[in-house]
Write an enzyme that holds these catalytic residues in place. Sequence first.
Site, mmCIF file in Angstrom:
data_model
loop_
_atom_site.group_PDB
_atom_site.id
_atom_site.type_symbol
_atom_site.label_atom_id
_atom_site.label_comp_id
_atom_site.label_asym_id
_atom_site.label_seq_id
_atom_site.Cartn_x
_atom_site.Cartn_y
_atom_site.Cartn_z
ATOM 1 N N ILE A 494 0.838 -1.204 0.000
ATOM 2 C CA ILE A 494 0.000 0.000 0.000
ATOM 3 C C ILE A 494 0.867 1.245 0.000
ATOM 4 C CG2 ILE A 494 -1.631 1.350 1.378
ATOM 5 C CD1 ILE A 494 -2.886 -1.314 2.258
ATOM 6 N N ARG A 497 2.566 1.858 -3.337
ATOM 7 C CA ARG A 497 1.649 2.362 -4.350
ATOM 8 C C ARG A 497 1.204 3.791 -4.045
ATOM 9 N NH1 ARG A 497 -0.238 1.748 -9.618
ATOM 10 N NH2 ARG A 497 -2.319 2.618 -9.750
ATOM 11 N N GLU A 498 0.964 4.082 -2.780
ATOM 12 C CA GLU A 498 0.414 5.385 -2.398
ATOM 13 C C GLU A 498 1.420 6.514 -2.565
ATOM 14 O OE1 GLU A 498 -2.516 6.362 -1.646
ATOM 15 O OE2 GLU A 498 -3.675 4.616 -1.061
ATOM 16 N N SER A 499 2.641 6.315 -2.110
ATOM 17 C CA SER A 499 3.587 7.436 -2.024
ATOM 18 C C SER A 499 4.949 7.152 -2.635
ATOM 19 C CB SER A 499 3.802 7.818 -0.561
ATOM 20 O OG SER A 499 4.465 6.764 0.134
ATOM 21 N N TYR A 605 -5.253 0.008 -8.899
ATOM 22 C CA TYR A 605 -4.693 0.106 -7.549
ATOM 23 C C TYR A 605 -4.686 -1.267 -6.867
ATOM 24 C CZ TYR A 605 -4.270 1.738 -2.679
ATOM 25 O OH TYR A 605 -3.876 1.935 -1.375
#
Length: 648
Positions: A494, A497-499, A605
């Site tokens: 996560i 992928r997020e940052s 995502y």
Amino acid sequence: MSLCFPGPWRTLAVATLACLPLLGQADDRSMREALQAARAGDWHKVDEAAIHDHELAGYVAYHRLRDRLPDVEPQRVLAFISRHADSPLADWIRNQAIDRYGQAERHAYVLEVADGEPESTARRCYYYTALLGREPATAAAGGRELWRVGRSQPTACDTLFDTLRSRGEIGEPQVWERRMLAWQAGESGLASYLGRQLGSRWQSAQDAMARVQNDYAAITRVPECLGPDCRGSGPFFAAAMHGYVRADTEAALGAWRQLAPRLELDAEHRQAIQRDLIFYSLVRDVRANRAWVDAVLPDLPDPELLELRVRSALADRDWRGVIDWVQRMPDETRRDERWQYWLGRAHEQLGDEASAMRAYVAAAEGRSFFGFSAADRLGRPYALNMERNGFDSAYLEQVSRWPAVRRTEALLRIDEPGLAASEWYAAVRRAGPRDARALGDYARQRGWHAKLVQTTIVGQLWDALEWRFPEAYRDHFLEWGRRTGVDPYLLMGIARRESAYNPEAVSPAGARGLMQVMPGTATQLARQLGIADPGPYGVLDPQTNIRLGSTYIRDMLERYSGNRLAATAAYNAGPGRVDRWLTQSAPQEFDLFVESIPFRETRNYVQAVLTYRAIFDSLANGGNSEGVSMLTPAEKRVRYDGSLLARQ
């Protein structure tokens, strides 16, 4: 003089790199003060002697030269560009010069410093304005391209457009075309302005627009020939049909069936109308339009439209249709593991085991959600296709002396992380394959996790998995995975992928930090955990952010009976939407559930996070995917519907 005393556990390379931030610190304070003064234009505060030999002296020189524009000869600008060709400073001063010379109407100067057509719209306008006298045909072609948009352009374009209109290079047909583009884009102010620029010969076209604006169904009752020599018809019907299709897709197709045989439109406008009709018919699942879509789509081999058609066939469990529409995709698209996987599934459902096996084998070559899913069906390890990179300490010490690296280190020392990132990525873009890998290894040794990930992206080092998925903040992920009972590799997936492991990342929507936690969500989670509200800046702290993000995904896992696919989708799109997707659909297998997610962002995502999770697991296993599974047996076996909701 400064000394470093590395412990016995450190390699020479690590020791060398650890010492680097101490180099040049004697001059760093002067450099920091000089750069701050240069930005403010306080040149009397710049101590030139103190920064003369500093590797960042060019940054102060950049501000000095920029402040003197446009009253500087192009030769000075070009000399600066040549002197700093290995730095982003060269492109920055070129762009600044084009802006300042363009504003001052020093057209010859613009052409002297421009290196071909610039990228930004305003600079392109200055460039083509400068070419009006020297290369009028080129200027006209470039200007018409800039004109042909449905939005307002920068004031930098005014002279160019005015001149081309006075020369007849932009005439009333182009004004009408742009008006239609503005209408289509919802830019009513621009559309009205352009309408006032048209003469009486366009009155019938103006009347048609006014009529259809109030009633899209009237499109079948307006004249087929609009404007002088019917030159307004194509832009009008493309814009009007675009609005009609969005308002009522089924009725719009009925109107198009009446219009299409008798309208003389060029291929561009006809295909634009057909594409709109196909796209919205598939996205909105307008069954009444399906036969027409299937008849027209083969003549429009658009990969996006074909993807939508395959997804609609999957939704219908039309396995023969899946095969047919995948086979119509362009070769490059069809070879993607996603579509090879669905070919395998379709052949398997139709009892053709040999064809299914061939498709699954092709899909399993890929490092992706569907590549790994194919490998699971074949019972074989995942194809990580991983390359290992590393350089000895002597070569890394050479890398540390590269000018771009020295400037990056110096910018970090004076607390200029944005400029440091610009220097670094510019160096990676310029580098050949070996040097890009050397920069990647340097970033790894320095512990620059976010820069390392971005280095692999900018340098296209797609197989350098240990760099693309570094062990950043590993202890925090393991700790909060243990405390919350959440798979730590899922947390890593996560965050990646997020940052991309940037702890200071802030999204346009306001999500913050490694796991992109919204401040409002952080407040609620803090209250739930009985801790102080971290506030918008405290949530950027890596450990705090991971604690809050892991708590939120734990809550989502509890909501969906421990199912990571549904929980990950909820982390991205919100649980309300996922609840609807589950409760409003018939029971589905895991792959069909993922493919049926209506939001492309969330669909991609979920696939990325679960793929990343398997890669992190494999890397922890020494880069071996043997025994690693992207999904649990329950996640593969369960039917995806409302029964996944643990609480209503």
